[in-house]
Design a protein around this motif. Structure first.
Motif, mmCIF file in Angstrom:
data_model
loop_
_atom_site.group_PDB
_atom_site.id
_atom_site.type_symbol
_atom_site.label_atom_id
_atom_site.label_comp_id
_atom_site.label_asym_id
_atom_site.label_seq_id
_atom_site.Cartn_x
_atom_site.Cartn_y
_atom_site.Cartn_z
ATOM 1 N N GLU A 1 -1.174 15.363 -5.330
ATOM 2 C CA GLU A 1 -1.154 15.585 -3.995
ATOM 3 C C GLU A 1 -0.853 14.447 -2.959
ATOM 4 O O GLU A 1 -1.472 14.120 -1.682
ATOM 5 N N ILE A 2 -0.252 13.297 -3.620
ATOM 6 C CA ILE A 2 0.087 12.119 -2.830
ATOM 7 C C ILE A 2 1.366 12.558 -2.037
ATOM 8 O O ILE A 2 1.522 11.932 -0.816
ATOM 9 N N ALA A 3 2.160 13.341 -2.633
ATOM 10 C CA ALA A 3 3.332 13.676 -1.685
ATOM 11 C C ALA A 3 3.444 15.233 -1.618
ATOM 12 O O ALA A 3 2.905 16.004 -2.820
ATOM 13 N N GLU A 4 4.220 15.652 -0.722
ATOM 14 C CA GLU A 4 4.348 17.048 -0.366
ATOM 15 C C GLU A 4 5.609 17.523 -1.317
ATOM 16 O O GLU A 4 5.291 18.563 -1.897
ATOM 17 N N SER A 5 6.481 16.875 -1.389
ATOM 18 C CA SER A 5 7.690 16.923 -2.155
ATOM 19 C C SER A 5 8.429 15.665 -2.680
ATOM 20 O O SER A 5 8.427 14.709 -2.009
ATOM 21 N N VAL A 6 9.292 15.928 -3.864
ATOM 22 C CA VAL A 6 10.025 14.895 -4.336
ATOM 23 C C VAL A 6 11.297 15.207 -4.395
ATOM 24 O O VAL A 6 11.713 16.362 -5.421
ATOM 25 N N GLU A 7 12.325 14.588 -4.093
ATOM 26 C CA GLU A 7 13.790 15.165 -4.372
ATOM 27 C C GLU A 7 14.560 14.021 -4.861
ATOM 28 O O GLU A 7 14.229 12.814 -4.364
ATOM 29 N N VAL A 8 15.299 14.338 -6.007
ATOM 30 C CA VAL A 8 16.160 13.169 -6.502
ATOM 31 C C VAL A 8 17.697 13.587 -6.458
ATOM 32 O O VAL A 8 17.995 14.623 -6.731
ATOM 33 N N GLU A 9 18.676 12.843 -6.249
ATOM 34 C CA GLU A 9 20.039 13.177 -6.444
ATOM 35 C C GLU A 9 20.564 11.869 -7.209
ATOM 36 O O GLU A 9 20.100 10.702 -7.142
ATOM 37 N N ALA A 10 21.238 12.446 -8.157
ATOM 38 C CA ALA A 10 21.832 11.256 -9.140
ATOM 39 C C ALA A 10 23.339 11.331 -9.090
ATOM 40 O O ALA A 10 23.926 12.346 -8.850
ATOM 41 N N ARG A 11 23.930 10.358 -9.138
ATOM 42 C CA ARG A 11 25.399 10.307 -9.002
ATOM 43 C C ARG A 11 25.719 8.862 -9.598
ATOM 44 O O ARG A 11 25.160 8.172 -9.723
ATOM 45 N N HIS A 12 27.193 8.622 -9.804
ATOM 46 C CA HIS A 12 27.897 7.658 -10.446
ATOM 47 C C HIS A 12 28.006 6.602 -9.423
ATOM 48 O O HIS A 12 28.876 7.021 -8.426
ATOM 49 N N VAL A 13 27.817 5.456 -9.306
ATOM 50 C CA VAL A 13 27.769 4.599 -8.170
ATOM 51 C C VAL A 13 29.006 3.703 -8.757
ATOM 52 O O VAL A 13 29.968 3.604 -7.879
ATOM 53 N N GLU B 1 0.897 -1.182 -0.111
ATOM 54 C CA GLU B 1 0.032 -0.002 -0.073
ATOM 55 C C GLU B 1 0.813 1.128 -0.091
ATOM 56 O O GLU B 1 0.330 2.231 0.090
ATOM 57 N N GLY B 2 2.175 1.083 -0.145
ATOM 58 C CA GLY B 2 2.991 2.057 0.022
ATOM 59 C C GLY B 2 3.377 2.712 -1.430
ATOM 60 O O GLY B 2 2.519 2.470 -2.418
ATOM 61 N N LEU B 3 4.424 3.418 -1.481
ATOM 62 C CA LEU B 3 4.732 4.093 -2.798
ATOM 63 C C LEU B 3 5.653 3.347 -3.631
ATOM 64 O O LEU B 3 6.106 3.751 -4.857
ATOM 65 N N VAL C 1 16.187 8.763 -4.014
ATOM 66 C CA VAL C 1 14.574 9.506 -4.110
ATOM 67 C C VAL C 1 14.399 9.513 -2.683
ATOM 68 O O VAL C 1 14.197 8.598 -1.934
ATOM 69 N N SER C 2 13.832 10.886 -2.359
ATOM 70 C CA SER C 2 13.175 11.151 -0.918
ATOM 71 C C SER C 2 11.847 11.649 -1.342
ATOM 72 O O SER C 2 11.672 12.777 -2.340
ATOM 73 N N ILE C 3 10.751 11.011 -0.750
ATOM 74 C CA ILE C 3 9.622 11.410 -1.114
ATOM 75 C C ILE C 3 8.909 11.852 0.131
ATOM 76 O O ILE C 3 8.804 10.853 1.128
ATOM 77 N N ARG C 4 8.408 12.998 0.410
ATOM 78 C CA ARG C 4 8.011 13.636 1.751
ATOM 79 C C ARG C 4 6.205 13.810 1.625
ATOM 80 O O ARG C 4 5.854 14.140 0.541
ATOM 81 N N GLN C 5 5.575 13.040 2.403
ATOM 82 C CA GLN C 5 4.079 13.064 2.329
ATOM 83 C C GLN C 5 3.589 13.586 3.535
ATOM 84 O O GLN C 5 3.171 13.041 4.561
ATOM 85 N N GLY C 6 3.454 15.238 3.708
ATOM 86 C CA GLY C 6 3.275 15.848 4.760
ATOM 87 C C GLY C 6 3.919 15.611 6.113
ATOM 88 O O GLY C 6 5.162 15.385 6.071
ATOM 89 N N ASP C 7 3.142 15.242 7.172
ATOM 90 C CA ASP C 7 3.607 14.933 8.326
ATOM 91 C C ASP C 7 4.122 13.401 8.442
ATOM 92 O O ASP C 7 4.867 13.004 9.344
#
Length: 147
Positions: A104-116, A27-29, A125-131
């Motif tokens: 409006e499923i998430a408040e914000s989405v942040e992505v960082e890309a790097r060479h692994v 049931e998550g993302l 990937v960081s997804i903030r869902q309000g509180d």
């Protein structure tokens, strides 16, 4: 609720998750994010195609949708490991996940890309869902260096 996908690092593939002989659900993302990042979105007319063909890929139903499904990360296939490629990867991943904020499923989405490592792009990937708790995941996108 989605059918759960799992990542098999040994063969670098996603597969359906099975629990007690049946398809597992979640049931998550997690599954929604995987499908958004790893499904090939149709290339824009100005995109340079990596294989030299006219195949712009994409999901055929997108012809009828205002918002295309998937990401353009596949366009990075055969790109060199350069900072510009990381910037494009970040843009493509954020573009693929923008629907989470738009719907409006998430408040914000942040992505960082790097060479692994060689031939592997890492996406954090960081997804903030309000509180609620922040969903943070690391995904490896295997690609090929053109050099």
């Amino acid at each position: 609720m989605d059918i759960a996908l799992k990542y098999n690092a040994g063969i670098k593939q996603f597969d359906l998750s099975i629990e007690d002989g049946d398809l597992a659900t979640e049931e998550g993302l997690q599954t929604a994010v995987i499908l958004s990042l790893f499904t090939d979105r149709r290339a824009e007319p100005e995109d340079r195609l990596p294989d030299g063909t006219n195949d712009r890929r994409g999901y055929w139903v997108d012809v009828y949708n205002d918002r295309p499904l998937g990401s353009r990360l596949w366009l990075l296939f055969r790109e060199k490991e350069q900072e510009e490629v990381l910037r494009r990867a970040k843009v493509y991943a954020e573009e693929a996940l923008a629907w989470l904020v738009e719907d409006e499923i998430a408040e914000s989405v942040e992505v960082e890309a790097r060479h692994v490592r060689r031939d592997t792009l890492g996406l954090r990937v960081s997804i903030r869902q309000g509180d609620r708790q922040v969903l943070e995941r690391q995904y490896d996108y295997v690609w090929r260096d053109a050099a």
